[in-house]
Design an enzyme around this catalytic site. Structure first.
Site, short mmCIF file in Angstrom:
data_model
loop_
_atom_site.label_atom_id
_atom_site.label_comp_id
_atom_site.label_asym_id
_atom_site.label_seq_id
_atom_site.Cartn_x
_atom_site.Cartn_y
_atom_site.Cartn_z
N LYS A 1 -2.31 0.95 -25.03
CA LYS A 1 -2.73 0.88 -26.44
C LYS A 1 -1.48 0.91 -27.32
O LYS A 1 -0.66 0.00 -27.22
CB LYS A 1 -3.72 2.01 -26.72
CG LYS A 1 -5.00 1.88 -25.88
CD LYS A 1 -6.05 2.89 -26.25
CE LYS A 1 -7.33 2.68 -25.49
NZ LYS A 1 -7.47 3.54 -24.32
N ARG B 1 -2.04 -2.20 -18.52
CA ARG B 1 -3.32 -1.51 -18.48
C ARG B 1 -3.28 -0.47 -17.36
O ARG B 1 -3.24 -0.82 -16.18
CB ARG B 1 -4.39 -2.57 -18.16
CG ARG B 1 -5.77 -2.29 -18.57
CD ARG B 1 -6.51 -3.59 -18.79
NE ARG B 1 -6.25 -4.06 -20.13
CZ ARG B 1 -6.87 -3.61 -21.21
NH1 ARG B 1 -7.83 -2.71 -21.12
NH2 ARG B 1 -6.57 -4.07 -22.40
N GLU C 1 -0.53 4.85 -0.47
CA GLU C 1 -1.29 6.08 -0.69
C GLU C 1 -0.41 7.30 -0.46
O GLU C 1 0.35 7.35 0.50
CB GLU C 1 -2.51 6.12 0.23
CG GLU C 1 -3.72 5.49 -0.45
CD GLU C 1 -4.72 4.91 0.52
OE1 GLU C 1 -4.31 4.07 1.34
OE2 GLU C 1 -5.88 5.31 0.45
N THR D 1 -3.96 6.39 -21.63
CA THR D 1 -3.78 5.05 -21.08
C THR D 1 -2.38 4.62 -21.50
O THR D 1 -1.75 5.29 -22.32
CB THR D 1 -4.81 4.06 -21.65
OG1 THR D 1 -4.81 4.18 -23.07
CG2 THR D 1 -6.20 4.32 -21.11
N ASP E 1 -6.24 14.05 -24.74
CA ASP E 1 -6.34 12.65 -24.32
C ASP E 1 -5.72 11.84 -25.45
O ASP E 1 -6.36 11.61 -26.48
CB ASP E 1 -7.82 12.29 -24.11
CG ASP E 1 -8.01 10.83 -23.75
OD1 ASP E 1 -7.07 10.03 -23.94
OD2 ASP E 1 -9.11 10.48 -23.29
N TYR F 1 0.85 -1.21 0.00
CA TYR F 1 0.00 0.00 0.00
C TYR F 1 0.87 1.24 0.00
O TYR F 1 1.86 1.30 0.75
CB TYR F 1 -0.90 0.03 1.24
CG TYR F 1 -2.35 -0.19 0.89
CD1 TYR F 1 -2.99 0.68 0.01
CD2 TYR F 1 -3.08 -1.25 1.42
CE1 TYR F 1 -4.31 0.48 -0.35
CE2 TYR F 1 -4.40 -1.45 1.07
CZ TYR F 1 -5.02 -0.59 0.19
OH TYR F 1 -6.31 -0.77 -0.17
N1 DSN Z 1 -12.09 1.35 -24.58
C1 DSN Z 1 -11.19 2.28 -25.22
C2 DSN Z 1 -11.02 2.00 -26.66
O1 DSN Z 1 -11.21 0.85 -27.05
O2 DSN Z 1 -10.71 2.88 -27.43
C3 DSN Z 1 -11.62 3.66 -24.96
O3 DSN Z 1 -11.81 3.82 -23.60
#
Ligand code: DSN
Length: 454
Positions: free
Chosen positions: A237, A243, A65, A234, A208, A63
Site C-alpha cells: 500500500k 503484494r 520452508e 502489508t 495493523d 522451496y
Molecule cells: N483490501 C484492503 C484494503 O483495500 O484496504 C484491506 O485488506
C-alpha cells in the site's frame, strides 16, 4: 501535444506475446487501464521497475520452508541471505528487534498473530468494520469471529476512535488481544492511549499498519513502535512494495513475552503457511531499500499533503466527508444512504477509480454502502501535487452532481445490479461525462507511471 512530466514505464511482455495471445491482450488491457485512469483506491500504488524485476526473478523456483539457517529443503544458501537482507532492512526501517517477511499477505500475518497469542475461544477487541476496521480484526463474517470471541469498538460522531468505549470494553471483557489499525480510518491512530489501555488490562496490543506503513517510514504518521507489542502490515500500500505481508515484534513486546518472536515464526510456519514466496521476499528487500531513501520521505509527505488538498477542495465544492477531513492518505466521501455503488460507478466512467465503502453508523450493507473511499498514494507516485488534487476534486464534485438524483431500488441484489448496468449505459451517452473522461486521460498522459522511483 501534452508534455510528459516524466518518462513512462511500460512492460513489453515479449515472450507472453509470442506464446499466449489471450493473456498478452489482457495484460495490455490492464496496463492501458492503469495508465489511462487515475487510481484513487487508497490501498493501491505503483511499484518501481526494480520491485517488478525482483517479482519476476528465478527466486520463484525455490522451496524454502523454515527460516534462514533452519530450512526443510537444501539449496537455500542464497535464499537465506535474501530473507535476512529483507528482515534486516525491515527491522531498521521500523526500529524493531524482530521481523518476519513470510506472510503471504496481511490477512495471513494477522491470522498468525491470533495463533501466536490466543487459544481458540479467547476474547479479542478490534475496530468495527463499518467504522473502518479490517475483516480480520474480528468482523462476524471473518474466520476470526468463528474461532475467537470478538468484540468491536467504534468511532465517535467526529470520526475519532472512541477511547472511552475501548477502555470500558477492555476492562469488562479482558481481551487477550487488542487491534489498532484499519482499512478506512482518516485520523492518526492513538497508539499511546491504546497502549495504556492494553497495559492496564493485560492485553497484547497489535498495530495493523497496512495502510499507513509508508507514512510512518516517511515520518508523517507517528510510529506505534514504542506503544504496541506486535506490528503487522502489508507491503503494497503506502509502503509501495510487492503484494505481501510482514510481522514485527517491538522491544516492548519482547519484554512482555520473550518468546513472542518464536511464537510468531511458528504461527506462520508450520502453523498456517508452507513455503515462503522468495521472489516476493526479494521484492520486499528492494522496496525496503527504496523506502529508506530521502526521496521516499518526500513522497510520503506529498501523499498526506495531497490528501488534505483533495479533502479541502471536495468540501469547498459541497461534498461531505467522514470526520470532515483527513490526517493521512485516505478520505471517505459520504454519498447518501446506500449510494456508494452509484458514485463509484460514475467515477469509474470518467477514469477515477475509487471503491464503495461503509461509513460509521452505516445504514446499509457493506456491498451497497453509503460511502466511497479514496486516497492519494498512487497519484502521488505519478508525481501529482496540490494543483492536480484540486482539479480531481472539481471532477469528483461534478460527477457527484450529475448522479445526484440516482437511487438504487429497494429490491434484491439482481435488481440493484440491473440498475447499475442501466446507469452505466445512460452515463455512456452523457456528454459531460465524456468530456471529463477525456480531461482525466489528458492528465494521465501528463503524469505517466514513473520510469524510476528513486
Ligand atoms: N483490501 C484492503 C484494503 O483495500 O484496504 C484491506 O485488506
Amino acid at each position: 501535444m501534452i508534455k510528459q512530466k516524466q518518462k513512462s514505464t511500460k512492460q513489453k511482455f515479449t515472450r507472453i506475446k509470442e506464446q499466449d495471445k489471450a493473456l498478452y491482450e489482457l495484460l495490455q488491457d490492464e496496463q492501458r487501464r492503469q495508465s489511462d485512469s487515475l487510481e484513487l483506491i487508497p490501498s493501491e500504488n505503483i511499484v518501481s521497475k526494480a520491485v517488478l524485476e525482483a517479482m519476476g526473478s528465478v527466486l520463484t523456483n525455490k522451496y524454502s520452508e523454515g527460516y534462514p539457517g533452519a530450512r526443510y529443503y537444501g539449496g537455500n544458501e542464497v535464499i537465506d541471505k535474501v530473507e535476512n537482507l529483507a528482515r534486516d532492512r525491515l527491522k531498521k526501517l521500523f526500529n524493531v528487534p524482530y521481523a518476519n517477511v513470510q506472510p503471504y499477505s496481511g490477512s495471513q500475518a494477522n491470522m498468525a498473530v491470533y495463533i501466536a497469542t490466543c487459544e481458540a475461544g479467547d476474547t479479542v477487541l478490534g475496530q468495527h468494520l463499518f467504522d473502518g476496521g479490517h475483516l480480520t480484526h474480528g468482523w462476524k463474517a471473518s474466520a476470526t469471529a468463528k474461532f475467537f470471541n470478538t468484540i468491536q469498538y467504534h468511532v465517535k460522531e467526529d470520526g475519532y476512535i472512541d477511547l472511552k468505549e475501548v477502555e470500558m470494553l477492555a476492562k469488562k471483557h479482558k481481551p487477550k488481544l487488542i487491534w489498532v489499525g484499519a482499512t478506512a480510518y482518516v485520523r492518526e491512530f492513538p497508539f499511546k492511549e491504546l497502549g495504556e489501555i492494553a497495559d492496564k488490562t493485560g492485553a497484547y496490543l497489535v498495530a495493523d499498519i497496512a495502510h499507513i506503513a509508508g507514512l510512518i517510514v516517511a515520518g508523517v504518521h507517528k510510529s506505534p513502535e514504542k506503544f504496541v507489542d506486535i506490528i503487522t502490515s502489508t507491503t503494497h500500500k503506502t509502503l509501495r512494495g510487492p503484494r505481501g505481508g510482514i510481522m514485527m515484534v517491538t522491544k516492548k513486546g519482547l519484554k512482555k513475552d520473550k518468546d513472542l518472536s518464536l511464537k510468531l515464526d511458528r504461527a506462520i510456519m508450520p502453523g498456517s503457511q508452507g513455503g515462503p514466496h522468495n521472489h516476493t521476499t526479494a521484492a520486499m528487500a528492494v522496496a525496503f531499500a527504496e523506502a529508506s531513501r530521502p526521496a521516499f520521505k518526500k513522497y510520503g509527505k506529498q501523499v498526506v499533503k495531497n490528501a488534505d488538498a483533495l479533502a479541502k477542495a471536495l468540501i469547498k465544492g459541497g461534498a461531505e466527508l467522514v470526520s470532515d477531513g483527513t490526517d493521512n492518505h485516505l478520505l471517505l466521501l459520504k454519498c447518501g444512504k446506500g449510494r456508494g455503488a452509484i458514485v463509484e460507478t460514475a467515477l469509474d466512467m470518467v477514469g477515477l477509480t475509487t471503491n464503495k465503502n461503509t461509513i460509521p453508523n452505516e445504514p446499509q450493507s457493506p456491498f451497497y454502502p453509503s460511502g466511497v473511499r479514496m486516497g492519494t498514494p498512487s497519484v502521488t507516485t505519478r508525481g501529482m501535487k496540490v494543483k492536480e488534487m484540486q482539479q480531481i476534486a472539481l471532477w469528483i464534485n461534478r460527477v457527484m452532481d450529475i448522479v445526484k438524483s440516482e437511487e438504487l431500488p429497494d429490491g434484491n441484489v439482481v435488481e440493484k445490479q440491473k440498475y447499475i448496468k442501466k446507469l452505466t449505459k445512460k452515463l455512456k451517452k452523457n456528454i459531460e461525462i465524456d468530456k471529463i473522461r477525456n480531461a482525466v486521460e489528458r492528465l494521465c498522459r501528463e503524469y505517466p507511471a514513473p520510469d524510476n522511483l528513486v
